[in-house]
Design a protein around this motif. Structure first.
Motif, short mmCIF file in Angstrom:
data_model
loop_
_atom_site.label_atom_id
_atom_site.label_comp_id
_atom_site.label_asym_id
_atom_site.label_seq_id
_atom_site.Cartn_x
_atom_site.Cartn_y
_atom_site.Cartn_z
N UNK A 26 0.81 -1.17 -0.10
CA UNK A 26 -0.04 -0.03 0.07
C UNK A 26 1.03 1.30 -0.01
N UNK A 27 1.90 1.37 0.92
CA UNK A 27 2.75 2.44 0.70
C UNK A 27 3.33 2.84 -0.34
N UNK A 28 3.83 1.67 -1.20
CA UNK A 28 4.42 2.05 -2.74
C UNK A 28 3.59 3.02 -3.42
N UNK A 29 2.40 3.23 -3.31
CA UNK A 29 1.47 3.90 -3.92
C UNK A 29 1.49 5.44 -3.56
N UNK A 30 1.75 5.55 -2.32
CA UNK A 30 1.70 7.02 -1.72
C UNK A 30 2.25 8.16 -2.39
N UNK A 31 3.70 7.79 -2.78
CA UNK A 31 4.72 8.87 -3.57
C UNK A 31 4.05 9.08 -5.18
N UNK A 32 3.57 7.93 -5.49
CA UNK A 32 2.94 7.96 -6.95
C UNK A 32 1.62 8.91 -6.82
N UNK A 33 0.80 8.90 -5.85
CA UNK A 33 -0.31 9.89 -5.82
C UNK A 33 0.01 11.25 -5.57
#
Length: 419
Positions: free
Chosen positions: A293-300
């Motif tokens: 889940x954390x891997x998506x945060x910087x992409x957002x």
């Protein structure tokens, strides 16, 4: 007797929540004030990275040395109080800086003071916690506290202060609460006794014994690797995020503050919910799922199109991965070594992550952002979270409710024998 023990457990949880929370309030405050300081100090991305790196390096060194001193000499309370007083004064001194060199020195000194706070606090909490609440307690005082005070209250309070009264006033205000907390800690915190029920009476561990425990314990090695990767992920978002949102995504200061506040609310929820979930389903599956889940945060943050509302909803969901922090920084190390080594074990994991993820990575990401583009740190952060997810597959389960094998127990027995 159990009622009195539970009452103290809850009181300590409350005090350490705000103690650790104000560490992150002071540490992260500069990230929200960078846009207001940028012109005066000619803050390139490289300089922003250096300021973050300087604090991380001194944090790592003092964290290991002072938490080791506190463990060996049974002076956790005294070290914690002294650290809180000094880091509060250092936060105030950041507002007095007139040159970049003075600001860099103030942040480095703050790192020296803040370093032992988290490992010593988690060590105190380990001794006071009931087994069924250990993961929740350790997550609550670290991730939830850091999220509420460092990511929710800090931007909500400091950005308006800096907008109306200037960034220096914001720094002065950031340092005051810690001085009040130091008084409360002196009044109510108790030093764990040597004959504590969770701490067998064993000879004191020499430094060579501690090294042997760390190098011979798979969970410690895995947690150190994940610490490096995850701190890189975290600092990429909180260090470069506010400026990126203002300058590249053209958000207003109030919209940026709102976005970062939502991110902080997510970290508060994740800080207690994710470790509590790990108490039930196990540390390992929880780590794997929430690293993904954390891997998506910087992409957002960097690339997701849409309105501010869309971005806020997306960052709330993806930043729940922040809840992994107390699991690999504190809970798994505490459950993998002898109670006599808990403070030092936690400090080693945090210190390793601070040196690589906190000292090397921000400077490298700053130079990369200047050379390649301002979105580069967020691509690096996403990759680090994916690597952390894969690394978590090699953990040995330590949750008391799920531990059925003998692997962790054998590591623990070896650490007790050495200590």
């Amino acid at each position: 007797m159990r009622i009195a023990s539970q009452r103290y457990e809850n009181l300590l949880l409350f005090l350490l929540f705000f103690t650790v929370g104000f560490v992150f309030f002071d540490r992260l405050s500069i990230n929200f004030l960078f846009p207001f300081m940028r012109q005066e100090f000619a803050l390139t991305n490289s300089r922003i990275g250096l300021l973050t790196s300087a604090l991380a390096l001194t944090w790592a060194l003092s964290g290991f040395l002072l938490s080791g001193y506190a463990d060996r000499n049974h002076r956790r309370k005294h070290v914690l109080i002294g650290a809180v007083i000094v880091f509060s004064l250092c936060s105030i001194s950041s507002g007095l800086a007139s040159t970049f060199a003075m600001l860099l020195l103030a942040r480095a000194l703050m790192g020296l003071a803040e370093g032992p706070v988290l490992p010593v606090s988690q060590s105190l909490m380990t001794f006071a916690s009931s087994e069924a609440r250990r993961g929740f307690n350790m997550g609550f005082i670290q991730a939830s506290a850091g999220g509420l005070l460092g990511s929710v209250l800090a931007p909500a309070i400091l950005v308006p202060l800096a907008t109306t009264h200037g960034w220096r006033i914001a720094f002065y205000c950031a340092g005051v609460p810690g001085l009040v907390l130091a008084v409360l800690l002196a009044l109510f915190v108790r030093e764990p006794t040597r004959a504590h029920k969770d701490a067998p009476l064993l000879p004191e561990a020499p430094s060579s014994g501690l090294i042997a425990v760390i190098l011979g314990n798979r969970n410690m090695i895995i947690c150190m690797i994940i610490s490096c990767l995850y701190i890189t992920w975290f600092l990429a978002i909180v260090t470069f995020g506010p400026t990126y949102l203002l300058e590249q995504r053209q958000l207003s200061p109030s919209a940026m503050s709102g976005f970062m506040t939502v991110l902080g609310i997510s970290s508060v929820v994740a800080g207690f919910a994710v470790p509590a979930l790990s108490d039930r389903i196990g540390r390992k599956p929880t780590m794997f799922a929430f690293c993904a889940v954390a891997a998506l945060a910087p992409l957002v943050l960097a690339w997701l199109p849409g309105s501010v509302t869309t971005l806020c909803v997306a960052i709330f969901v993806t930043y729940l991965g922040y809840g992994c922090f107390p699991i690999f920084l504190a809970t798994i190390p505490a459950e993998s070594v002898s109670p006599r080594l808990v403070g030092r074990a936690i400090a080693v994991v945090i210190g390793t992550g601070e040196v690589i993820g906190g000292f090397v990575s921000p400077a490298a990401m700053g130079f990369t952002a200047d050379a390649i583009g301002p979105s580069a740190p967020f691509a690096i952060a996403a990759g680090c979270a994916v690597l952390a997810m894969l690394t978590s597959l090699f953990l040995k389960e330590t949750a008391p409710a799920k531990r059925s094998g003998q692997d962790v127990d054998s590591d623990l027995l070896r650490s007790q024998a050495i200590s």
